[in-house]
Design a protein around this motif. Structure first.
Motif, PDB file in Angstrom:
ATOM      1  N   ARG A   1       0.825  -1.209   0.000  1.00 50.87           N
ATOM      2  CA  ARG A   1       0.000   0.000   0.000  1.00 50.87           C
ATOM      3  C   ARG A   1       0.860   1.260   0.000  1.00 50.87           C
ATOM      4  N   LEU A   2       1.910   1.266   0.801  1.00 49.30           N
ATOM      5  CA  LEU A   2       2.762   2.447   0.891  1.00 49.30           C
ATOM      6  C   LEU A   2       3.515   2.710  -0.411  1.00 49.30           C
ATOM      7  N   HIS A   3       3.930   1.642  -1.081  1.00 55.75           N
ATOM      8  CA  HIS A   3       4.682   1.802  -2.327  1.00 55.75           C
ATOM      9  C   HIS A   3       3.771   1.944  -3.541  1.00 55.75           C
ATOM     10  N   GLY A   4       2.474   1.761  -3.336  1.00 51.37           N
ATOM     11  CA  GLY A   4       1.535   1.912  -4.440  1.00 51.37           C
ATOM     12  C   GLY A   4       1.784   0.954  -5.587  1.00 51.37           C
ATOM     13  N   GLU A   5       2.183  -0.273  -5.257  1.00 53.75           N
ATOM     14  CA  GLU A   5       2.510  -1.248  -6.303  1.00 53.75           C
ATOM     15  C   GLU A   5       1.235  -1.817  -6.933  1.00 53.75           C
ATOM     16  N   ALA A   6       1.120  -1.669  -8.232  1.00 55.39           N
ATOM     17  CA  ALA A   6      -0.063  -2.134  -8.951  1.00 55.39           C
ATOM     18  C   ALA A   6      -0.059  -3.658  -9.043  1.00 55.39           C
ATOM     19  N   PRO A   7      -1.221  -4.285  -8.981  1.00 57.08           N
ATOM     20  CA  PRO A   7      -1.278  -5.751  -9.028  1.00 57.08           C
ATOM     21  C   PRO A   7      -0.737  -6.339 -10.324  1.00 57.08           C
ATOM     22  N   GLU A   8      -0.880  -5.607 -11.442  1.00 54.89           N
ATOM     23  CA  GLU A   8      -0.389  -6.164 -12.699  1.00 54.89           C
ATOM     24  C   GLU A   8       1.127  -6.326 -12.697  1.00 54.89           C
ATOM     25  N   ARG A   9       1.829  -5.411 -12.041  1.00 54.67           N
ATOM     26  CA  ARG A   9       3.290  -5.537 -11.977  1.00 54.67           C
ATOM     27  C   ARG A   9       3.690  -6.722 -11.097  1.00 54.67           C
ATOM     28  N   LEU A  10       3.033  -6.839  -9.955  1.00 59.51           N
ATOM     29  CA  LEU A  10       3.345  -7.949  -9.058  1.00 59.51           C
ATOM     30  C   LEU A  10       2.914  -9.274  -9.677  1.00 59.51           C
ATOM     31  N   ALA A  11       1.809  -9.259 -10.425  1.00 63.85           N
ATOM     32  CA  ALA A  11       1.359 -10.472 -11.107  1.00 63.85           C
ATOM     33  C   ALA A  11       2.377 -10.902 -12.160  1.00 63.85           C
ATOM     34  N   THR A  30       2.768 -26.810 -23.134  1.00 69.43           N
ATOM     35  CA  THR A  30       2.798 -25.572 -23.925  1.00 69.43           C
ATOM     36  C   THR A  30       1.498 -24.795 -23.751  1.00 69.43           C
ATOM     37  N   THR A  31       0.384 -25.507 -23.617  1.00 68.83           N
ATOM     38  CA  THR A  31      -0.902 -24.839 -23.379  1.00 68.83           C
ATOM     39  C   THR A  31      -0.884 -24.096 -22.047  1.00 68.83           C
ATOM     40  N   THR A  32      -0.368 -24.753 -21.015  1.00 65.34           N
ATOM     41  CA  THR A  32      -0.297 -24.129 -19.690  1.00 65.34           C
ATOM     42  C   THR A  32       0.635 -22.922 -19.700  1.00 65.34           C
ATOM     43  N   LEU A  33       1.773 -23.056 -20.342  1.00 67.71           N
ATOM     44  CA  LEU A  33       2.739 -21.955 -20.384  1.00 67.71           C
ATOM     45  C   LEU A  33       2.175 -20.754 -21.140  1.00 67.71           C
ATOM     46  N   ARG A  34       1.449 -21.007 -22.210  1.00 70.03           N
ATOM     47  CA  ARG A  34       0.826 -19.899 -22.945  1.00 70.03           C
ATOM     48  C   ARG A  34      -0.171 -19.159 -22.055  1.00 70.03           C
ATOM     49  N   ARG A  35      -0.945 -19.916 -21.289  1.00 69.47           N
ATOM     50  CA  ARG A  35      -1.952 -19.290 -20.432  1.00 69.47           C
ATOM     51  C   ARG A  35      -1.290 -18.413 -19.370  1.00 69.47           C
ATOM     52  N   VAL A  36      -0.247 -18.914 -18.740  1.00 67.09           N
ATOM     53  CA  VAL A  36       0.445 -18.137 -17.708  1.00 67.09           C
ATOM     54  C   VAL A  36       1.105 -16.901 -18.321  1.00 67.09           C
ATOM     55  N   ALA A  37       1.608 -17.042 -19.536  1.00 67.57           N
ATOM     56  CA  ALA A  37       2.295 -15.920 -20.190  1.00 67.57           C
ATOM     57  C   ALA A  37       1.365 -14.750 -20.483  1.00 67.57           C
ATOM     58  N   THR A  38       0.052 -14.973 -20.445  1.00 69.96           N
ATOM     59  CA  THR A  38      -0.873 -13.864 -20.697  1.00 69.96           C
ATOM     60  C   THR A  38      -0.786 -12.796 -19.615  1.00 69.96           C
ATOM     61  N   ALA A  39      -0.181 -13.121 -18.475  1.00 73.12           N
ATOM     62  CA  ALA A  39      -0.022 -12.132 -17.408  1.00 73.12           C
ATOM     63  C   ALA A  39       1.108 -11.156 -17.707  1.00 73.12           C
ATOM     64  N   LEU A  40       1.884 -11.431 -18.747  1.00 67.78           N
ATOM     65  CA  LEU A  40       2.994 -10.558 -19.129  1.00 67.78           C
ATOM     66  C   LEU A  40       2.611  -9.761 -20.371  1.00 67.78           C
ATOM     67  N   PRO A  41       3.175  -8.566 -20.533  1.00 69.80           N
ATOM     68  CA  PRO A  41       2.923  -7.819 -21.773  1.00 69.80           C
ATOM     69  C   PRO A  41       3.562  -8.543 -22.948  1.00 69.80           C
TER      70      PRO A  41
END
Length: 378
Positions: A283-293, A334-345
């Protein structure tokens, strides 16, 4: 094992001897057998030479083979006396198709088993760069290789190929044997996984989700509680998912209340002070969930890819299992890895303006933030 290696070498010699004696079989065999399927490089060169002779309309007898082989790779490397070893290993009535199928199967299992190191290299690259393109591109390459093996496996069994072949460019890249060596060097030179850091990343993400509950749904699209390495985080994420499903408000107090009911998930009491400290820090650092995700997703990619290497290699090396089963394991990873990779730009953006699936809703997040501030002020 030496015994297994000896059997493979013996079968390869018998297959080559059978093809020398009956070159007409090369037209059919070449539909599924490759020179790289031979464990012995010299055997692979002999097979290439036999194919060239057959396609040129020449004979494939030992004399013609010896002359052509010496011309292709020079007399010293041709090692012509070995042709006699090949003939000596060939039965009087050789079963050419069976022998070549055995050789092809060994090569296919070897090729499938090596795909894991490519996934490890792709996961490492994606985690270090903080982008998904490296991972998805690697998965495309691995799938192209698996499709090609599936096609060859079907043809060797007399079946109509079921796999849809990918783009020609990917198929060509998938046939480059040097790719495995490059990937192995990249993984070996790269940093090892740090489980301690991974758990810290998970705790910070859980804290951020308590403050930004609108991001929970997006994270749940690629992450499950069982995939978290920190047991306390498993319990917290399970509680948040349950609260979200029942449309109950999510904030640190509610989550911790529900978490204490899930001791069987955490397997030990959750450290409330540690959770409150993590929430306060985020909260103090204002870290957005997308970055931590994205940090957790990078960790997940590396962990899953390591598991892929072990399981794909184990399945491919088990001769009691069909090659198609090992291919299926590879595709599942490969299917699982593709799904997890969606959390990255898709690409690394220095501006930090990343486009992710997690889009916080201000109204919900403000409510959670106010509840958190009240808890932390106690």
């Amino acid at each position: 094992m030496q015994f297994q290696d000896d059997i493979i070498a013996y079968t390869e010699r018998a297959a080559l001897g059978a093809l020398m004696l009956d070159g007409d079989q090369l037209a059919q065999v070449s539909r599924w057998l490759r020179a790289t399927d031979f464990a012995d490089p010299w055997h692979g060169e002999v097979f290439k030479t036999l194919l060239e002779l057959h396609r040129a309309g020449g004979t494939t007898d030992p004399q013609a083979l010896g002359a052509a082989l010496a011309e292709r790779i020079r007399p010293r490397l041709a090692d012509l006396p070995r042709i006699h070893e090949v003939l000596a290993a060939t039965p009087e009535r050789p079963d050419t198709l069976t022998y070549t199928r055995h050789v092809a199967e060994t090569g296919m299992r070897r090729e499938v088993g090596l795909q894991g190191v490519l996934l490890e290299a792709g996961a490492l690259g994606a985690a270090q760069a903080g982008e998904s393109r490296t991972m998805t591109g690697t998965c495309d390459l691995v799938d192209a290789a698996l499709d090609t093996v599936q096609e060859r496996w079907d043809r060797s069994r007399g079946r109509t190929p079921t796999a849809g072949l990918g783009p020609v460019r990917l198929r060509a890249m998938a046939q480059d044997p040097a790719r495995f060596l490059r990937a192995d060097r990249q993984v070996t030179a790269g940093p090892r996984r740090d489980v301690g850091v991974e758990r810290v990343n998970e705790r910070r993400l859980m804290a951020s989700l308590m403050l930004h509950p609108s991001a929970i749904g997006g994270v749940a699209e690629w992450l499950t509680p069982a995939n978290l390495t920190d047991l306390a985080c498993r319990a917290q994420f399970t509680a948040m998912l349950d609260l979200t499903r029942t449309c109950t408000g999510v904030d640190p107090v509610t989550v911790m209340w529900e978490t204490q009911k899930l001791v069987h998930v955490a397997q030990e009491p959750v450290d409330l002070a540690a959770v409150r400290a993590a929430v306060e820090e985020v909260r103090l650092h204002g870290e957005a969930p997308e970055r931590l995700a994205a940090n957790v997703a990078g960790d997940q990619l590396r962990r899953i890819a390591e598991n892929a290497t072990f399981h794909i290699r184990t399945q491919a090396g088990n001769s009691m299992l069909d090659v198609g089963e090992a291919i299926g394991v590879g595709r599942a990873f490969t299917t699982t890895l593709r799904r997890v990779a969606t959390a990255l730009p898709h690409e690394r953006l220095d501006t930090g303006d990343r486009h992710l699936a997690l889009v916080p809703t201000p109204a919900l997040d403000n409510a959670a933030g106010q509840a958190s501030a009240a808890v932390m002020s106690r």
